[in-house]
Structures are given as structure tokens and as C-alpha cells.
Design an enzyme around this catalytic site. Structure first.
Site: not given
Ligand code: FAS
Ligand code: PHB
Length: 394
Positions: A72, A201, A293, A297, A385
């Protein structure tokens, strides 16, 4: 068990670090609290910056991403009933982003790890980290009623916002910064064609909305909802009706609705831990920081933490130097705070805050109008971005 790096968490941070270390001939074991299917079932990020794409290539797992990912060059902003395109490719001298879901990126990393026969302990319970203020840290966990111990040189805390690693850092050694937003994002995933070629957006009087996608046949939509809402309050029909009310005529006419494959509400917060290093334990990804989000980032910041940590660990073993690990926190935090600032700014600009009066909506309109009609305004959105260069600011 003995390894060089014990990684806590098998989300994208932990898996990407494990794959990079493996490619560099450094041994790592990952312990994960839940099952691999559970990790894959969490629908999260959708946009990859070039730095994340490059890291996936460096880890040797970029083939499917390049085949299926969608490049994109712009995003669209909808406010006051009008749409404006931010031509990021032109404004940044050729940079783009890629639409490739976090679920698929995680699956690629999981498959590569399994194919290499590397150790990932899923459903590890009561994970605990020990003696990370010494040069001989260790990790314990329970599995199938047995207590296990992993002796290592480094612990990588890749265990997300609710993990055990940050919680184990001495309170006197840690400073946490937090801002919780008074709303959440209700997300819906559907096997319907995206409403638009690029992301839209939306700042509407009814609140923020985002039209995103995972492929040409799978869409991801978000609605700003009050924190008091529960996902069971939202039928698919109610979601689609509300989304239509926040879109413009063209998008309303083009929107293809369908049954949700997944629906969830994510809270929004800005959160940063300082520092990110505690002796031989390093926090990476959501374990160290959270962004709303809005600026896409979260996953991309996790990727740059992993890159800095990987480079530092390789330097330790190959060059017998601790310069990289000593500088890890500073390098990560410089980039983290820039992304935190952009994500906060973009969130303030695009969402309706319950306690704000009507004048704030006028300020938002005026700011968006200025940004869309200013080369400098468009450029500031575009360069943040797509992701600031790793050497930004020297
Ligand atoms: P993660 O949270 O993905 O992974 C951490 C891992 O550690 C998990 O699998 C967990 O089960 C494990 N863990 C936790 N405690 C533990 C323990 N005590 N022992 C062993 N394992 C343990 N980012 C975007 O850019 N766009 C989005 O739309 C977006 N939506 C999101 C929605 C939600 C609900 C959340 C919570 C985050 C969102 N994010 C989004 C951010 C997300 O993408 C994170 O940046 C990304 O998952 C980061 O990855 P990790 O650092 O690996 O953390
Ligand atoms: C998504 O596709 O999940 C998404 C894209 C852009 C954002 C947040 C989430 O800023």
C-alpha cells in the site's frame, strides 16, 4: 536444560527473535503460556513497516509474506464527509507499507521454528525468571505436573503486556508511563472484499472507524466504542449498521457485509517501561510498551526491539562485546517514544473523547483540514506512518 537465550513468550517478538538467533547459530528455547492455536487465534495487527518486512527476510521467513502481502502506497482520511488520500509513497520518496496480518506472520515464524526442530514449550505454567541480575540467570516453569529449569546467559522478556518478566523487575529499578484512553476498538474480521483499495481512517461525529483488510477477500473493520461496551452487546448487523453511519456515501454503497469470523474489543493505552534492560533480562515488544493501534505501530515497534536485541546478543557472542546490550534500552526507547508520540497524536486527532465539548471537534476538523492541504502536514503523517528510518535523529 541449558540454552544461550531463554525467550519468554511465543508471540511475534519471541518467535522472530528465536528465528534470527537460530540463523546466527545461537541457541534459544521459547516458553509460552498458552497453545500455539490460541496465539494464532488472537486477531491483532495488520500493517507491516519496511523494517519488519526486512527482518522477516533476514530471518528467512519472508516468502509467503511477499507472495500474499499487499503493498500500500497510501491511506485515506475521511472527515466532515470528505475523503483525502495521503500519498505516502510520493511523500516519503518511495516508501510503502504492507498489509499482512500478524496471524500470518506468526504462523510463518511458528512453521519455520517447527521445521528447524527448535524447542518451543507451549502451555508452560507458572513461568518464573531468576537471578537475571547475575551472569547466570535461569527460568523455571511447570508442564504436565513437572517442574522444569532452564539455565541460560540471557532472558528475553517477549511475554507481552500481562507477562511475568516486567512484573519481575525490581520496582525500584523501573519507571512506568501510562495513559489509558476512555474508549476501546471493536474489531470485526470477515470474509468480504475490502470496501476500498487502501485503508480508510474515519473521524465521524459518531466516533472513529477504520476500514482495513487482510487480503482482497478478507476485511478487518474497527469502531470506536465506549469502555462500558461488551462484545456480546454487538451483533454483526449492529456492527455493520454503525459502520455505515460513520462512512461516506461512496463507501456505504460499496460496503459488502457478511458474518464475522472474529469480533473483539481491545482497550487502548499508551504505555512505556524505562529501562528495558535489567541485568541479563531484556524486555522486547508489548512486554515493554503498548501503543494505541491507531498508528499501526505495535507490531512494528516489537520488530525493531527484536532487531536491536538480536544485534546486541550476536555482538556479545561473536565479538565478546557488551556495548550492544549496554545500549539496548537507550536505542529502543528513542524509537519507542517517537512511535508513542505519533500514535497518541493520531488517536487524539481521529477519536471523539467523551469529555470533550463540541469545540474539540472543530479543532480536529481545522487540524485535519490544515494537514490535508499542507505538504508539511501530509509529510508528517506519511513519514511517521511508514516508519521513521532506524537512524532518524542520529
Ligand atoms: P504478544 O502479546 O503478542 O505476545 C506475548 C506472548 O507471551 C503471548 O503469546 C502470551 O501468551 C505469552 N505470555 C504472556 N505471559 C506469559 C508467561 N507468564 N509465560 C509465558 N508466556 C507468556 N498492533 C497493531 O499494530 N495493530 C493492531 O490492530 C493491534 N491490535 C491489537 C489488539 C489487541 C487486543 C492487543 C492486545 C494488541 C494489539 N496490537 C495491535 C498490538 C500487537 O500487535 C502487539 O504489538 C504484538 O502482539 C506484540 O507482539 P509481542 O511483543 O510478541 O506480544
Ligand atoms: C489492522 O488491519 O488490524 C489495522 C490496520 C491499521 C491500524 C490498526 C489496525 O492502524
Amino acid at each position: 536444560m541449558r540454552t544461550q537465550v531463554a525467550i519468554v513468550g511465543a508471540g511475534p517478538s519471541g518467535l522472530l527473535l528465536g528465528q534470527l538467533l537460530h540463523k546466527a547459530g545461537i541457541d534459544a528455547v521459547i516458553v509460552e503460556r498458552v497453545t500455539g492455536d490460541y496465539v494464532l487465534g488472537r486477531i491483532r495487527a495488520g500493517i507491516l513497516e519496511q523494517v519488519c518486512i526486512d527482518l522477516m527476510d533476514e530471518a528467512g521467513v519472508g516468502a509467503r509474506m511477499h507472495k500474499e502481502g499487499l503493498i500500500h502506497g497510501g491511506i485515506e482520511m475521511l472527515f466532515d464527509g470528505k475523503r483525502h488520500r495521503v500519498d505516502m509513497n510520493k511523500l516519503t520518496g518511495g516508501k510503502n507499507v504492507m498489509v499482512y496480518g500478524q496471524t500470518e506472520l506468526t504462523r510463518d515464524l511458528m512453521d519455520a521454528r517447527a521445521a528447524a526442530g527448535l524447542t518451543t514449550v507451549y502451555e508452560a505454567q507458572n513461568v518464573a525468571v531468576h537471578d537475571f541480575d547475575s551472569t547466570k540467570p535461569w527460568v523455571t516453569y511447570e508442564k504436565d505436573g513437572q517442574q522444569h529449569r532452564i539455565d541460560c546467559d540471557f532472558i528475553a522478556g517477549c511475554d507481552g503486556f500481562h507477562g511475568v518478566c516486567r512484573a519481575s523487575a525490581p520496582r525500584s529499578a523501573i519507571k512506568e508511563y501510562e495513559k489509558v484512553y476512555p474508549f476501546g476498538w471493536l474489531g470485526l474480521l470477515s470474509d468480504t472484499p475490502p470496501v476500498n483499495d487502501e485503508l480508510i481512517y474515519v473521524n465521524s461525529p459518531r466516533g472513529f472507524a477504520l476500514c482495513s483488510q487482510r487480503s482482497k477477500t478478507r476485511s478487518r473493520y474497527y469502531l470506536q466504542v465506549p469502555l462500558t461496551d461488551h462484545v456480546e452487546d454487538w451483533s454483526d448487523d449492529a456492527f455493520w449498521q454503525e459502520l455505515k453511519l460513520r462512512l461516506d456515501e461512496e463507501a456505504r454503497a460499496k460496503l459488502v457485509t457478511g458474518p464475522s469470523l472474529e469480533k473483539s474489543i481491545a482497550p487502548l493505552r499508551s504505555f512505556v517501561t524505562e529501562p528495558l534492560r535489567f541485568g541479563r533480562m531484556f524486555l522486547a515488544g508489548d512486554a515493554g510498551h503498548i501503543v494505541p493501534p491507531t498508528g499501526a505501530k505495535g507490531l512494528n515497534l516489537a520488530a525493531t526491539d527484536v532487531k536491536y536485541l538480536f544485534d546486541a546478543i550476536v555482538e556479545f557472542y561473536k565479538d565478546k562485546s557488551e556495548a550492544g546490550i549496554d545500549d539496548y534500552s537507550r536505542k529502543c526507547l528513542a524509537r519507542i517514544w517517537r512511535a508513542e508520540r505519533f500514535s497518541w497524536w493520531f488517536t487524539q486527532l481521529m477519536h471523539r473523547f467523551p469529555d470533550d465539548g463540541p469545540i474539540t471537534a472543530k479543532f480536529q476538523s481545522a487540524e485535519l483540514d490544515y494537514l490535508m492541504n499542507s505538504e508539511a502536514g501530509l509529510k508528517t503523517i506519511a513519514e511517521n506512518y511508514v516508519g521513521l528510518p532506524l537512524d532518524f535523529g542520529g
